[in-house]
Design an enzyme around this catalytic site. Structure first.
Site, mmCIF file in Angstrom:
data_model
loop_
_atom_site.group_PDB
_atom_site.id
_atom_site.type_symbol
_atom_site.label_atom_id
_atom_site.label_comp_id
_atom_site.label_asym_id
_atom_site.label_seq_id
_atom_site.Cartn_x
_atom_site.Cartn_y
_atom_site.Cartn_z
ATOM 1 N N CYS A 132 10.040 -6.116 0.238
ATOM 2 C CA CYS A 132 11.100 -6.921 -0.344
ATOM 3 C C CYS A 132 10.883 -8.406 -0.052
ATOM 4 O O CYS A 132 10.168 -8.759 0.883
ATOM 5 C CB CYS A 132 12.439 -6.513 0.248
ATOM 6 S SG CYS A 132 12.767 -4.762 0.136
ATOM 7 N N ARG A 178 4.203 -9.184 -3.271
ATOM 8 C CA ARG A 178 4.513 -8.320 -2.135
ATOM 9 C C ARG A 178 4.857 -6.898 -2.568
ATOM 10 O O ARG A 178 4.898 -6.003 -1.744
ATOM 11 C CB ARG A 178 5.691 -8.916 -1.351
ATOM 12 C CG ARG A 178 5.380 -10.293 -0.798
ATOM 13 C CD ARG A 178 6.584 -10.870 -0.113
ATOM 14 N NE ARG A 178 6.914 -10.129 1.084
ATOM 15 C CZ ARG A 178 6.413 -10.379 2.282
ATOM 16 N NH1 ARG A 178 5.574 -11.366 2.445
ATOM 17 N NH2 ARG A 178 6.752 -9.668 3.327
ATOM 18 N N TRP A 211 12.111 -3.474 -2.891
ATOM 19 C CA TRP A 211 11.219 -2.311 -2.915
ATOM 20 C C TRP A 211 12.072 -1.174 -2.366
ATOM 21 O O TRP A 211 12.463 -1.186 -1.196
ATOM 22 C CB TRP A 211 10.015 -2.591 -2.027
ATOM 23 C CG TRP A 211 8.933 -1.564 -2.084
ATOM 24 C CD1 TRP A 211 7.944 -1.470 -3.037
ATOM 25 C CD2 TRP A 211 8.679 -0.510 -1.156
ATOM 26 N NE1 TRP A 211 7.116 -0.424 -2.746
ATOM 27 C CE2 TRP A 211 7.533 0.185 -1.598
ATOM 28 C CE3 TRP A 211 9.314 -0.073 0.007
ATOM 29 C CZ2 TRP A 211 7.013 1.282 -0.923
ATOM 30 C CZ3 TRP A 211 8.796 1.022 0.684
ATOM 31 C CH2 TRP A 211 7.657 1.684 0.216
ATOM 32 N N ASN A 235 16.069 -7.604 3.730
ATOM 33 C CA ASN A 235 14.776 -6.903 3.821
ATOM 34 C C ASN A 235 14.838 -5.983 5.026
ATOM 35 O O ASN A 235 15.408 -6.351 6.053
ATOM 36 C CB ASN A 235 13.629 -7.887 4.072
ATOM 37 C CG ASN A 235 13.298 -8.715 2.849
ATOM 38 O OD1 ASN A 235 13.870 -8.519 1.784
ATOM 39 N ND2 ASN A 235 12.379 -9.649 3.016
ATOM 40 N N GLY A 236 14.203 -4.818 4.923
ATOM 41 C CA GLY A 236 14.140 -3.927 6.082
ATOM 42 C C GLY A 236 15.068 -2.740 5.923
ATOM 43 O O GLY A 236 15.488 -2.397 4.818
ATOM 44 N N GLU A 282 -13.060 3.075 2.214
ATOM 45 C CA GLU A 282 -12.454 1.884 1.621
ATOM 46 C C GLU A 282 -12.626 1.889 0.094
ATOM 47 O O GLU A 282 -11.710 1.540 -0.652
ATOM 48 C CB GLU A 282 -13.076 0.618 2.254
ATOM 49 C CG GLU A 282 -12.737 -0.711 1.592
ATOM 50 C CD GLU A 282 -11.259 -1.076 1.626
ATOM 51 O OE1 GLU A 282 -10.449 -0.335 2.200
ATOM 52 O OE2 GLU A 282 -10.922 -2.103 1.013
ATOM 53 N N LYS A 331 -9.459 1.865 -2.386
ATOM 54 C CA LYS A 331 -9.318 0.800 -3.388
ATOM 55 C C LYS A 331 -9.164 1.400 -4.784
ATOM 56 O O LYS A 331 -8.318 0.992 -5.560
ATOM 57 C CB LYS A 331 -10.570 -0.079 -3.307
ATOM 58 C CG LYS A 331 -10.417 -1.507 -3.608
ATOM 59 C CD LYS A 331 -10.149 -2.410 -2.455
ATOM 60 C CE LYS A 331 -8.884 -2.093 -1.717
ATOM 61 N NZ LYS A 331 -8.745 -2.775 -0.456
ATOM 62 N N GLU A 368 -5.728 3.215 -5.187
ATOM 63 C CA GLU A 368 -4.509 2.397 -5.176
ATOM 64 C C GLU A 368 -4.324 1.576 -6.458
ATOM 65 O O GLU A 368 -3.198 1.317 -6.857
ATOM 66 C CB GLU A 368 -4.394 1.524 -3.916
ATOM 67 C CG GLU A 368 -5.214 0.269 -3.859
ATOM 68 C CD GLU A 368 -4.904 -0.580 -2.620
ATOM 69 O OE1 GLU A 368 -5.850 -1.117 -2.036
ATOM 70 O OE2 GLU A 368 -3.732 -0.720 -2.244
ATOM 71 N N HIS A 428 -20.175 20.490 4.524
ATOM 72 C CA HIS A 428 -19.192 21.213 5.354
ATOM 73 C C HIS A 428 -17.874 21.419 4.612
ATOM 74 O O HIS A 428 -16.851 21.668 5.229
ATOM 75 C CB HIS A 428 -18.957 20.460 6.661
ATOM 76 C CG HIS A 428 -20.184 20.385 7.511
ATOM 77 N ND1 HIS A 428 -20.709 21.467 8.168
ATOM 78 C CD2 HIS A 428 -21.031 19.355 7.760
ATOM 79 C CE1 HIS A 428 -21.802 21.118 8.815
ATOM 80 N NE2 HIS A 428 -22.030 19.832 8.572
ATOM 81 N N LYS A 444 2.685 -5.252 -0.707
ATOM 82 C CA LYS A 444 1.619 -6.001 -0.058
ATOM 83 C C LYS A 444 1.728 -5.902 1.457
ATOM 84 O O LYS A 444 0.740 -5.727 2.156
ATOM 85 C CB LYS A 444 1.681 -7.466 -0.511
ATOM 86 C CG LYS A 444 0.604 -8.352 0.089
ATOM 87 C CD LYS A 444 -0.775 -7.966 -0.420
ATOM 88 C CE LYS A 444 -1.894 -8.767 0.207
ATOM 89 N NZ LYS A 444 -3.191 -8.090 0.049
HETATM 90 O O1 M6R Z 1 -1.014 -6.656 6.101
HETATM 91 P P1 M6R Z 1 -1.860 -5.562 6.682
HETATM 92 O O2 M6R Z 1 -3.308 -5.912 6.703
HETATM 93 O O3 M6R Z 1 -1.376 -5.096 8.021
HETATM 94 O O4 M6R Z 1 -1.708 -4.342 5.682
HETATM 95 C C1 M6R Z 1 -2.296 -3.110 5.975
HETATM 96 C C2 M6R Z 1 -2.337 -2.205 4.757
HETATM 97 O O5 M6R Z 1 -1.050 -1.995 4.262
HETATM 98 C C3 M6R Z 1 -3.222 -2.773 3.651
HETATM 99 O O6 M6R Z 1 -4.521 -3.038 4.090
HETATM 100 C C4 M6R Z 1 -3.294 -1.806 2.452
HETATM 101 O O7 M6R Z 1 -3.962 -0.637 2.818
HETATM 102 C C5 M6R Z 1 -3.967 -2.480 1.258
HETATM 103 N N1 M6R Z 1 -3.106 -2.409 0.108
HETATM 104 C C6 M6R Z 1 -5.255 -1.863 0.854
HETATM 105 O O8 M6R Z 1 -5.853 -2.546 -0.200
#
Ligand code: M6R
Length: 606
Positions: free
Chosen positions: A2, A27, A74, A98-99, A478, A482, A485, A501, A601
């Site tokens: 948020c 965000r 959010w 927020n929160g 990774e 990527k 997501e 395995h 974000k």
């Molecule tokens: O702000 P942060 O680096 O702590 O965030 C961690 C993860 O939420 C962040 O890396 C997330 O996995 C990304 N969207 C991946 O691309």
């Protein structure tokens, strides 16, 4: 997640609010809203599900004034509906939040007993009700804040507008970021400094437990006991231009292309380019450390897993990498001789912050490897290792990741030196290799048009598997993260040696495998995994280099040829390939690349 913005003392505050919300879009959110105190004293709201552009298009242009608050939400408590969107209002109080308020049900019941009814399913509306009830009882907005804030449990940031205080905004911070800003004749409040760049001349980052009153004449910070807190005013840095996509279609692509520059900039903070040596950091001596813990979430945790190979291989120090959300709940065995490194782009990820708190309590030395220098993590850690990636707007982390890797690579060399495992000659050789990384990244970007072509076919796949060994195993994870997501394709990463395995059962015609296979000491092993996939009808894209391409010349695979490199540097070139693959597949699928569904974000709630 948020986002909060608010201002007092502007001519048409609604324009600032909409612009502020746009800057916070990165965000992640699913609804948005503004509330403005009208010249006639009435507060009017506009809220909408979906993008800020929809809110802007649909809002009543008669909603105008000098004081207002706004929010991108959010969804947590209650679905993404207009009724649940902020700002919420109860009696004479309007508020954004927020929160999560953990004890909201109990508080809601107490309000219901006093005759309050609710329009939404949110925990936020409960806080508005509590403030309205306290305002009626105390007759003062500040007294109402002092009465209600201590009743709230959980992590939150609030911005509050009282009908009775038209020239003032209140805020409160506990576990979620909030800052106040000012310039001549106006005051601001926001959850992210980016919302205020170009508007506020100075900003003040609030600490947990701070309350704030903002007017057009200044900022007053105080505690829940009402006693004034001294907080430093910082010159507002950065420029709004940073939040501009330039000629790129998406921020993610812009950020992929920025990597040579920002990785180079970050590297110079950690190595001496002239002498090709690693820089010492005051207070950073791991010569006697028992072990290194590396903790983070998502991509940040994966940067740690790459570094595990580097730190153990070069410095010979035991390394344990943990996902913060698991670490915090598994009674980890910690000692004061441990050094705990917390990796985070935002520096505000709730799980990572909580893991840091646990390590501090155990007496471990804490290091924040963060991109946001005024973040909670940076302020709470014993030591900060900065990444200088600049604001990362795309939800998919790209340049923050490579900047994290370059800091970790420099750290591996520093620790190796401190522990007597690196001769002067080896240091110069290794640092020289790292100094070539920015150039390597630029060259690696030459594969872009080839990847864009490959993406057409990849975008039709149901499942994509990534394979890698050694430092390329976490890169396989990774790559899969990527891809899933931003393209929503089911993707998994595996250690190439694990294929037989279990995962090999998934291989059949139509399944695509992306093998991260530069020509290193383990190349032959990965080559054999590639053969196993081909033998079962799977198709393979091999991310490799000149020597690897030669070795695979007679194997029916699609080759992505990266510039040749060795050691830690190779991880950077391969990262460019996996980022471009995810980006172009997502573009091909027509997804919202910068703001993929359901994601935020910065994950500031558990
Ligand atoms: O702000 P942060 O680096 O702590 O965030 C961690 C993860 O939420 C962040 O890396 C997330 O996995 C990304 N969207 C991946 O691309």
């Amino acid at each position: 997640m948020c986002g909060i913005v608010g201002a007092v003392g502007l001519d048409t505050v609604e324009n600032f609010l909409i612009d502020g919300l746009r800057r916070l879009e990165y965000r992640g959110y699913d609804s948005a809203g503004i509330a403005v105190l009208q010249p006639d004293g009435a507060v009017r709201r506009a809220r909408s599900v979906g993008k800020v552009a929809m809110l802007d298009a649909s809002r009543d242009r008669a909603i105008t004034g000098h004081t207002g608050i706004a929010h991108t939400r959010w969804a947590t408590h209650g679905g993404a509906t207009e009724n649940n969107a902020h700002p919420h209002r109860a009696g004479r109080v309007t508020l954004v939040h927020n929160g999560i308020i953990e004890n909201f049900q109990e508080l809601r019941r107490s309000l219901q007993a006093d005759g309050y009814s609710f329009q939404s399913e949110t925990d936020t509306e409960v806080v508005a009700g509590l403030l309205d009830r306290a305002l009626a009882r105390t007759g003062s907005a500040k007294a109402a804040m002092l009465d209600v804030v201590p009743q709230l449990q959980g992590a939150y940031a609030l911005a509050v507008l009282f009908d009775t205080e038209p020239g003032m905004l209140f805020g409160a911070r506990h576990g979620a970021p909030l800052l106040a800003g000012m310039k001549a004749g106006a005051g601001f409040i926001a959850s992210d400094a980016l919302a205020l760049t170009g508007y506020a001349s100075h900003v003040c980052y609030l600490e947990n437990g701070d309350l704030v009153a903002v007017t057009k004449d200044g900022i007053e910070v105080f505690g829940v006991d009402g006693v004034k807190h001294q907080r430093e005013l910082h010159k507002s840095s950065g420029s709004a231009i940073l939040a501009d996509k330039g000629n790129y279609k998406y921020f993610m692509l812009k950020e992929i292309h920025e990597q040579a520059e920002v990785v180079g900039r970050t590297l110079t903070a950690h190595v001496d380019a002239l002498g090709s040596t690693v820089k010492q950091h005051e207070g950073l001596d791991l010569s006697r450390a028992n072990r290194i813990l590396i903790i983070g979430c998502g991509t940040a945790a994966l940067a740690g897993r790459v570094a595990e190979y580097w730190l153990e291989g070069l410095a010979g120090i035991p390394v344990d990498v943990d996902i913060a959300s698991e670490f915090r709940y598994r009674d980890p065995v910690l000692s004061p001789d441990d050094v705990a490194i917390f990796i985070s782009q935002s520096g505000e990820t709730a799980d990572t912050l909580e893991a840091m708190r646990l390590c501090k309590e155990a007496g471990a030395k804490t290091i924040a490897l963060v991109n946001t220098l005024h973040s909670t993590m940076a302020r709470d850690a014993d030591l900060v290792l900065p990444t200088l990636a600049g604001p990362e707007i795309g939800v998919a982390s790209t340049k923050a990741f490579t900047c994290q890797l370059i800091v970790l690579a420099s750290l591996a060399l520093l620790v190796a030196k401190q522990r007597g495992r690196l001769t002067g000659e080896q240091e110069v050789e290794q640092v020289t290799d790292l100094l070539e990384v920015p150039g390597l990244i630029s060259e690696a970007l030459d594969i872009e048009s080839q990847i864009a072509e490959m993406a057409v076919e990849l975008a039709t796949k149901q499942t994509v598997l990534y394979l890698g060994r050694h430092q390329f195993f976490p890169l396989a994870l990774e790559g899969a993260l990527k891809l899933k997501e931003i393209s929503y394709i089911h993707a998994e990463g595996y250690a190439a040696g694990e294929l037989k395995h279990g995962p090999i059962a998934l291989i059949e015609p139509g399944v695509s495998v992306i093998a991260i296979a530069p020509h290193d000491a383990l190349f032959a092993k990965t080559q054999s995994s590639i053969e196993q996939v081909l033998a079962r009808g799977g198709s393979v894209i091999a991310i490799t280099d000149e020597a690897g391409a030669k070795a695979l010349a007679s194997t029916p695979v699609d080759i992505v040829k990266l510039p040749s490199s060795s050691g830690m540097a190779t991880a950077f070139a391969c990262t460019i390939a996996i980022q471009l693959i995810a980006y172009y597949v997502a573009v091909e699928k027509g997804t919202d690349v910068d703001q993929p569904r359901n994601l935020a974000k910065s994950v500031t709630v558990e």
